[in-house]
Design a protein around this motif. Structure first.
Motif, PDB file in Angstrom:
ATOM      1  N   THR A 158       0.828  -1.212   0.000  1.00  0.00           N
ATOM      2  CA  THR A 158       0.000   0.000   0.000  1.00  0.00           C
ATOM      3  C   THR A 158       0.861   1.261   0.000  1.00  0.00           C
ATOM      4  O   THR A 158       0.581   2.214  -0.737  1.00  0.00           O
ATOM      5  N   THR A 159       1.916   1.249   0.805  1.00  0.00           N
ATOM      6  CA  THR A 159       2.814   2.408   0.835  1.00  0.00           C
ATOM      7  C   THR A 159       3.534   2.558  -0.501  1.00  0.00           C
ATOM      8  O   THR A 159       3.690   3.674  -1.016  1.00  0.00           O
ATOM      9  N   GLY A 160       3.956   1.430  -1.068  1.00  0.00           N
ATOM     10  CA  GLY A 160       4.653   1.481  -2.354  1.00  0.00           C
ATOM     11  C   GLY A 160       3.771   2.012  -3.459  1.00  0.00           C
ATOM     12  O   GLY A 160       4.219   2.818  -4.296  1.00  0.00           O
ATOM     13  N   ILE A 161       2.513   1.577  -3.484  1.00  0.00           N
ATOM     14  CA  ILE A 161       1.586   2.067  -4.511  1.00  0.00           C
ATOM     15  C   ILE A 161       1.370   3.571  -4.349  1.00  0.00           C
ATOM     16  O   ILE A 161       1.392   4.326  -5.332  1.00  0.00           O
ATOM     17  N   ALA A 162       1.158   4.010  -3.100  1.00  0.00           N
ATOM     18  CA  ALA A 162       0.928   5.441  -2.857  1.00  0.00           C
ATOM     19  C   ALA A 162       2.143   6.266  -3.260  1.00  0.00           C
ATOM     20  O   ALA A 162       2.011   7.331  -3.892  1.00  0.00           O
ATOM     21  N   LEU A 163       3.333   5.798  -2.925  1.00  0.00           N
ATOM     22  CA  LEU A 163       4.556   6.505  -3.308  1.00  0.00           C
ATOM     23  C   LEU A 163       4.722   6.513  -4.822  1.00  0.00           C
ATOM     24  O   LEU A 163       5.134   7.529  -5.413  1.00  0.00           O
ATOM     25  N   GLY A 164       4.407   5.394  -5.460  1.00  0.00           N
ATOM     26  CA  GLY A 164       4.531   5.316  -6.910  1.00  0.00           C
ATOM     27  C   GLY A 164       3.605   6.276  -7.630  1.00  0.00           C
ATOM     28  O   GLY A 164       4.012   6.975  -8.571  1.00  0.00           O
ATOM     29  N   VAL A 165       2.349   6.320  -7.184  1.00  0.00           N
ATOM     30  CA  VAL A 165       1.392   7.240  -7.802  1.00  0.00           C
ATOM     31  C   VAL A 165       1.802   8.685  -7.561  1.00  0.00           C
ATOM     32  O   VAL A 165       1.703   9.533  -8.448  1.00  0.00           O
ATOM     33  N   THR A 166       2.285   8.976  -6.349  1.00  0.00           N
ATOM     34  CA  THR A 166       2.733  10.336  -6.029  1.00  0.00           C
ATOM     35  C   THR A 166       3.919  10.734  -6.909  1.00  0.00           C
ATOM     36  O   THR A 166       4.007  11.869  -7.388  1.00  0.00           O
TER      37      THR A 166
ATOM     38  N   LEU B   9       4.559   9.512  -9.932  1.00  0.00           N
ATOM     39  CA  LEU B   9       4.021   9.737 -11.275  1.00  0.00           C
ATOM     40  C   LEU B   9       3.305  11.074 -11.362  1.00  0.00           C
ATOM     41  O   LEU B   9       3.400  11.788 -12.370  1.00  0.00           O
ATOM     42  N   TYR B  10       2.582  11.418 -10.298  1.00  0.00           N
ATOM     43  CA  TYR B  10       1.912  12.710 -10.256  1.00  0.00           C
ATOM     44  C   TYR B  10       2.942  13.841 -10.333  1.00  0.00           C
ATOM     45  O   TYR B  10       2.759  14.820 -11.070  1.00  0.00           O
TER      46      TYR B  10
ATOM     47  N   LEU C 223       5.119  18.631 -16.303  1.00  0.00           N
ATOM     48  CA  LEU C 223       4.831  18.896 -17.706  1.00  0.00           C
ATOM     49  C   LEU C 223       3.807  20.003 -17.888  1.00  0.00           C
ATOM     50  O   LEU C 223       3.546  20.431 -19.012  1.00  0.00           O
ATOM     51  N   VAL C 224       3.215  20.458 -16.771  1.00  0.00           N
ATOM     52  CA  VAL C 224       2.162  21.476 -16.823  1.00  0.00           C
ATOM     53  C   VAL C 224       2.680  22.767 -16.203  1.00  0.00           C
ATOM     54  O   VAL C 224       3.390  22.746 -15.195  1.00  0.00           O
ATOM     55  N   ASP C 225       2.311  23.867 -16.793  1.00  0.00           N
ATOM     56  CA  ASP C 225       2.806  25.164 -16.316  1.00  0.00           C
ATOM     57  C   ASP C 225       1.952  25.711 -15.165  1.00  0.00           C
ATOM     58  O   ASP C 225       1.369  26.787 -15.264  1.00  0.00           O
TER      59      ASP C 225
ATOM     60  N   LEU D 183       1.777  17.396  -2.762  1.00  0.00           N
ATOM     61  CA  LEU D 183       2.301  16.032  -2.755  1.00  0.00           C
ATOM     62  C   LEU D 183       1.780  15.255  -1.544  1.00  0.00           C
ATOM     63  O   LEU D 183       1.439  14.073  -1.659  1.00  0.00           O
ATOM     64  N   LEU D 184       1.711  15.909  -0.379  1.00  0.00           N
ATOM     65  CA  LEU D 184       1.180  15.259   0.816  1.00  0.00           C
ATOM     66  C   LEU D 184      -0.285  14.902   0.617  1.00  0.00           C
ATOM     67  O   LEU D 184      -0.734  13.826   1.032  1.00  0.00           O
ATOM     68  N   ALA D 185      -1.040  15.785  -0.014  1.00  0.00           N
ATOM     69  CA  ALA D 185      -2.460  15.522  -0.270  1.00  0.00           C
ATOM     70  C   ALA D 185      -2.630  14.307  -1.175  1.00  0.00           C
ATOM     71  O   ALA D 185      -3.459  13.424  -0.911  1.00  0.00           O
ATOM     72  N   VAL D 186      -1.850  14.248  -2.242  1.00  0.00           N
ATOM     73  CA  VAL D 186      -1.935  13.118  -3.164  1.00  0.00           C
ATOM     74  C   VAL D 186      -1.522  11.830  -2.466  1.00  0.00           C
ATOM     75  O   VAL D 186      -2.207  10.803  -2.569  1.00  0.00           O
ATOM     76  N   PHE D 187      -0.401  11.856  -1.750  1.00  0.00           N
ATOM     77  CA  PHE D 187       0.071  10.651  -1.073  1.00  0.00           C
ATOM     78  C   PHE D 187      -0.940  10.145  -0.053  1.00  0.00           C
ATOM     79  O   PHE D 187      -1.228   8.938   0.017  1.00  0.00           O
ATOM     80  N   GLY D 188      -1.491  11.050   0.769  1.00  0.00           N
ATOM     81  CA  GLY D 188      -2.449  10.632   1.788  1.00  0.00           C
ATOM     82  C   GLY D 188      -3.667   9.956   1.194  1.00  0.00           C
ATOM     83  O   GLY D 188      -4.079   8.879   1.637  1.00  0.00           O
ATOM     84  N   GLN D 189      -4.241  10.568   0.166  1.00  0.00           N
ATOM     85  CA  GLN D 189      -5.432   9.991  -0.451  1.00  0.00           C
ATOM     86  C   GLN D 189      -5.124   8.689  -1.189  1.00  0.00           C
ATOM     87  O   GLN D 189      -5.922   7.748  -1.177  1.00  0.00           O
ATOM     88  N   MET D 190      -3.967   8.628  -1.829  1.00  0.00           N
ATOM     89  CA  MET D 190      -3.638   7.416  -2.577  1.00  0.00           C
ATOM     90  C   MET D 190      -3.229   6.267  -1.658  1.00  0.00           C
ATOM     91  O   MET D 190      -3.354   5.098  -2.026  1.00  0.00           O
ATOM     92  N   TRP D 191      -2.748   6.570  -0.467  1.00  0.00           N
ATOM     93  CA  TRP D 191      -2.489   5.501   0.499  1.00  0.00           C
ATOM     94  C   TRP D 191      -3.816   4.850   0.897  1.00  0.00           C
ATOM     95  O   TRP D 191      -3.925   3.623   0.955  1.00  0.00           O
ATOM     96  N   ASP D 192      -4.826   5.674   1.140  1.00  0.00           N
ATOM     97  CA  ASP D 192      -6.142   5.133   1.451  1.00  0.00           C
ATOM     98  C   ASP D 192      -6.696   4.358   0.255  1.00  0.00           C
ATOM     99  O   ASP D 192      -7.256   3.270   0.404  1.00  0.00           O
TER     100      ASP D 192
END
Length: 333
Positions: free
Chosen positions: A209-217, A219-220, A226-228, A238-247
């Motif tokens: 679960t931690t690995g998936i959350a870190l991986g998605v973060t 990639l994010y 790539l976006v301005d 990054l903390l927001a993305v990691f927290g939600q993706m861990w869940d």
């Protein structure tokens, strides 16, 4: 600002004053108390008991409970989900006023200082699920646990402010220290319990679960480059993305491989409707990405304090659920 909003703000005491705090803290108590006096059966039996307090008692008892013929079951429902969300929203002005009174700096250090306490809260919730807290279990069931974590946080902030004023520490470091000690103790207790029983210890679950959350973060973060939009890669984003993706990751692992079902009302409805084990993961990925994108794009126009609080709370909602789910599945609860 609308005319109505302006009139309301003009009539209210200035934020952070003694009068404001009295009004802010007493208003919900007075409203709920008046409702209980006027409609006791409707408000308590049919609302508070059935949807709020009853599920807490049922969770502590490990089975449905009955009061005045009204049955309450453990877990989330649509009513308590909306009520808890409203309580979180209502708490934000008070949190801001308290933090402002301590003259804190709203930066990434403060957010990452808060994170261990949030992780500790999730771990304590898992310990309650396991049945290790005995008579204290009721303190660590939603919504009671929110008050416990809030009390620890408020006290830690106060100690941190004293340490800062005496040049022996900072608010983020003191809060982070308290949270880290608490989190290590709670997670260590869960591991000790798992190692001392004959049940299989699925260490691969928190790793996955931690690995998936870190991986998605990660990639994010790459995609955001790539976006301005500069603030898409802000540490709070990054903390927001990691927290939600861990869940999201613990939901994905639990539903796909271990026979669990999503606990939250909305995610469970989506899962039941689609039958797709990754539905929660996809839903959280899309919703989190959209919210973080919006906040990052609007940062320059928003008040910095409110932007900080809103972005931080996105991650703070996901982190404890990711911890709780990962520990529960690791121990087979």
């Amino acid at each position: 600002m609308s005319t109505v909003t302006h009139r309301v703000e003009t009539a209210l005491p200035a934020t952070g004053t003694r009068e404001w705090w009295v009004l802010y803290l007493l208003a919900p108590v007075v409203l709920v108390g008046a409702a209980l006096l006027a409609f006791p059966t409707l408000v308590y039996d049919r609302f508070v008991w059935q949807y709020l307090w009853g599920p807490v008692v049922a969770d502590a008892a490990g089975q449905p409970v009955t009061h005045e013929g009204i049955r309450a079951v453990r877990g989330y429902n649509a009513v308590n989900t909306v009520t808890y969300l409203a309580a979180v929203v209502y708490s934000l002005p008070g949190l801001r006023a308290y933090l402002d009174s301590l003259d804190v700096t709203y930066d990434a250090r403060l957010a990452y200082g808060f994170a261990p306490i949030i992780v500790a809260g999730g771990a304590m919730r898992a310990l309650e699920d396991i049945g290790l807290l005995g008579d204290y279990a009721v303190l660590f069931i939603t919504p009671s646990i929110y008050f416990v974590v809030t009390a620890v946080t408020v006290l830690s902030l106060g100690v941190g402010a004293l340490a800062r004023n005496r040049n022996i520490g900072s608010i983020p470091s003191i809060v982070g220290l308290v949270g880290t000690v608490w989190a290590i103790g709670a997670v260590g207790w869960a591991l000790w319990y798992g190692l001392s029983t004959s049940a299989p210890l699925r260490v691969w679950v928190p790793v996955a679960t931690t690995g998936i959350a870190l991986g998605v973060t990660a990639l994010y973060y790459w995609g955001a480059s790539l976006v301005d939009i500069a603030h898409l890669r802000h540490p709070l984003s990054l903390l927001a993305v990691f927290g939600q993706m861990w869940d999201a990751a613990q939901n994905l692992i639990g539903v796909t491989f271990l026979g669990y079902s999503p606990k939250l009302v909305v995610t469970n409805l989506v899962y039941q409707a689609t039958g797709f084990s990754g539905s929660t993961f996809v839903l959280k990925l899309l919703v989190t990405g959209g919210i973080v994108w919006y906040l990052a794009d609007a940062k320059e126009e928003m008040n910095h304090t409110w932007w900080w609080l809103m972005t931080f709370f996105i991650g703070a909602i996901g982190l404890p659920m990711g911890v709780r789910g990962s520990l529960r599945m690791m121990l087979g609860v």
